[in-house]
Design a protein around this motif. Sequence first.
Motif, PDB file in Angstrom:
ATOM      1  N   GLU A 195       0.854  -1.182   0.000  1.00 36.61           N
ATOM      2  CA  GLU A 195       0.000   0.000   0.000  1.00 36.61           C
ATOM      3  C   GLU A 195       0.892   1.235   0.000  1.00 36.61           C
ATOM      4  O   GLU A 195       1.703   1.419   0.906  1.00 36.61           O
ATOM      5  CB  GLU A 195      -0.918   0.000   1.218  1.00 36.61           C
ATOM      6  CG  GLU A 195      -1.928   1.127   1.236  1.00 36.61           C
ATOM      7  CD  GLU A 195      -2.838   1.067   2.451  1.00 36.61           C
ATOM      8  OE1 GLU A 195      -4.056   0.885   2.271  1.00 36.61           O
ATOM      9  OE2 GLU A 195      -2.320   1.195   3.579  1.00 36.61           O
ATOM     10  N   ASP A 249      -6.741  -0.133  -6.460  1.00 31.00           N
ATOM     11  CA  ASP A 249      -7.327   0.599  -5.336  1.00 31.00           C
ATOM     12  C   ASP A 249      -6.768   2.028  -5.234  1.00 31.00           C
ATOM     13  O   ASP A 249      -6.221   2.432  -4.205  1.00 31.00           O
ATOM     14  CB  ASP A 249      -7.073  -0.163  -4.033  1.00 31.00           C
ATOM     15  CG  ASP A 249      -7.882   0.408  -2.860  1.00 31.00           C
ATOM     16  OD1 ASP A 249      -8.903   1.059  -3.123  1.00 31.00           O
ATOM     17  OD2 ASP A 249      -7.472   0.200  -1.705  1.00 31.00           O
ATOM     18  N   GLN A 289      -6.891   5.676  -4.391  1.00 31.98           N
ATOM     19  CA  GLN A 289      -7.715   6.524  -3.520  1.00 31.98           C
ATOM     20  C   GLN A 289      -7.367   7.998  -3.640  1.00 31.98           C
ATOM     21  O   GLN A 289      -8.156   8.854  -3.242  1.00 31.98           O
ATOM     22  CB  GLN A 289      -7.552   6.076  -2.059  1.00 31.98           C
ATOM     23  CG  GLN A 289      -7.972   4.636  -1.805  1.00 31.98           C
ATOM     24  CD  GLN A 289      -7.939   4.273  -0.337  1.00 31.98           C
ATOM     25  OE1 GLN A 289      -8.236   5.087   0.524  1.00 31.98           O
ATOM     26  NE2 GLN A 289      -7.587   3.019  -0.034  1.00 31.98           N
ATOM     27  N   GLU A 303      -6.908  11.609  -5.249  1.00 32.35           N
ATOM     28  CA  GLU A 303      -7.624  12.372  -6.264  1.00 32.35           C
ATOM     29  C   GLU A 303      -6.918  13.703  -6.482  1.00 32.35           C
ATOM     30  O   GLU A 303      -6.482  14.358  -5.523  1.00 32.35           O
ATOM     31  CB  GLU A 303      -9.072  12.625  -5.841  1.00 32.35           C
ATOM     32  CG  GLU A 303      -9.904  11.360  -5.690  1.00 32.35           C
ATOM     33  CD  GLU A 303     -11.335  11.656  -5.292  1.00 32.35           C
ATOM     34  OE1 GLU A 303     -11.648  12.855  -5.062  1.00 32.35           O
ATOM     35  OE2 GLU A 303     -12.137  10.709  -5.200  1.00 32.35           O
TER      36      GLU A 303
END
Length: 410
Positions: free
Chosen positions: A76, A237, A239, A241
Amino acid sequence: MTRIVRWSLPVLVLSAGIGGAFLMVSNPASSLADPDAPTPDPLADAATVTTVSPLAGPHAPQLQLYARYQSRRSIEITSPITTEVDSVPVRVGDRVEAGQVLVRLDGMELQRQVNQLEARRQDLLARQALEAKQHEADQQAVAVERNLLDIARRSVERLRNLAQRNLSSASDLEAAERTYQNQLLALQQRELAIARYENVQQQLQAQLAELDSQLDQARATLDDATVTAPFAGRVSDVQAETGGRVSTGAPLLRLIDDRETELLAWAAAPALDRVADLTRLDGYLDGPDGSVPVTLNGYDPAADGGSLQLYFKPADTGSGLVLNRYYRLWLDLPRVSAWAVPDASVYSNAFVYRLDDNRLRRIPVQVMGERYQDGRLWRLVQGDLSADDALLATRLKDAAQGLAVKVAQP
């Protein structure tokens, strides 16, 4: 008249019955039975079944597992700073190479911190240079200070001699002694400055080292504002923006290495008790494009609640397997001496039926395992069987000892 009729009716009925019985005995082939009718088939209402002969062993039992196809590396990506997102040049599913930009964060605040630290560093370097020049001047001036002290000392001694002969005033002697003390103080200060130079340099060097560490960290954080891929893989995934604000440690996206993959399955520890060496196990899984051979790549030796973690490597990574999906996997166990029969032939996991003269005969068996082969599930059993036995292969709900059945014609 009425009494005669009443007594004669029973006699007539009895006579008619005796006469009918006499006719039936004397003529068996009467109209009640057709002499040309066929003999009734005792299996007319019996169930039609198929049979199979057991296959002699040894056979390798298989353990049915459900394995998750996953990446061996999946990380991640998080934000190193609290700032705004400048741009996100990747999308979910994109394949990226190592070093490719994933997210660009606003680094203006970090750049200001770097500039401030660089200015402080320049100030320290200037102080170091100034201290070095002052030390050099002090070393040159200390000899002059010593000469001046000698001159002042000789002047005091001369005036003292003149004062003893009343050739000098007391004020002149006091002035000479004051000059001597001032020159002695100046020499001591000059020597102290020379002695403390090394300590001052060490302090400045320590401050410079600490500042360099802060500057390196600030530059590294500024570089981290441009988030790049640590390895080649696929983006998942997302996330982050564009224009959004993120805090330190907030997840930006996930990067998955789709080239370094494995299959993870859980197996009950008792099911592998008979396996002496787990590293020599192999099998196959039901993939979207057919069977895919797999080999055991490793396992977790510590059982978790009676289960073992098994890691498998597919022989063909381009077999259409999809990450994070589960697939049925058949693990080959050590061979055992047993008969292979269809799964439908085993009842209550304890017996099979053999056909003797179109009737079912129950044969007790011990199930040693199962095996999936040629698109069929086979059960491996031990019992009083032979290769010539005709075992019931059709699943019957009412199968029982002695039940009449008929075998379907090929």
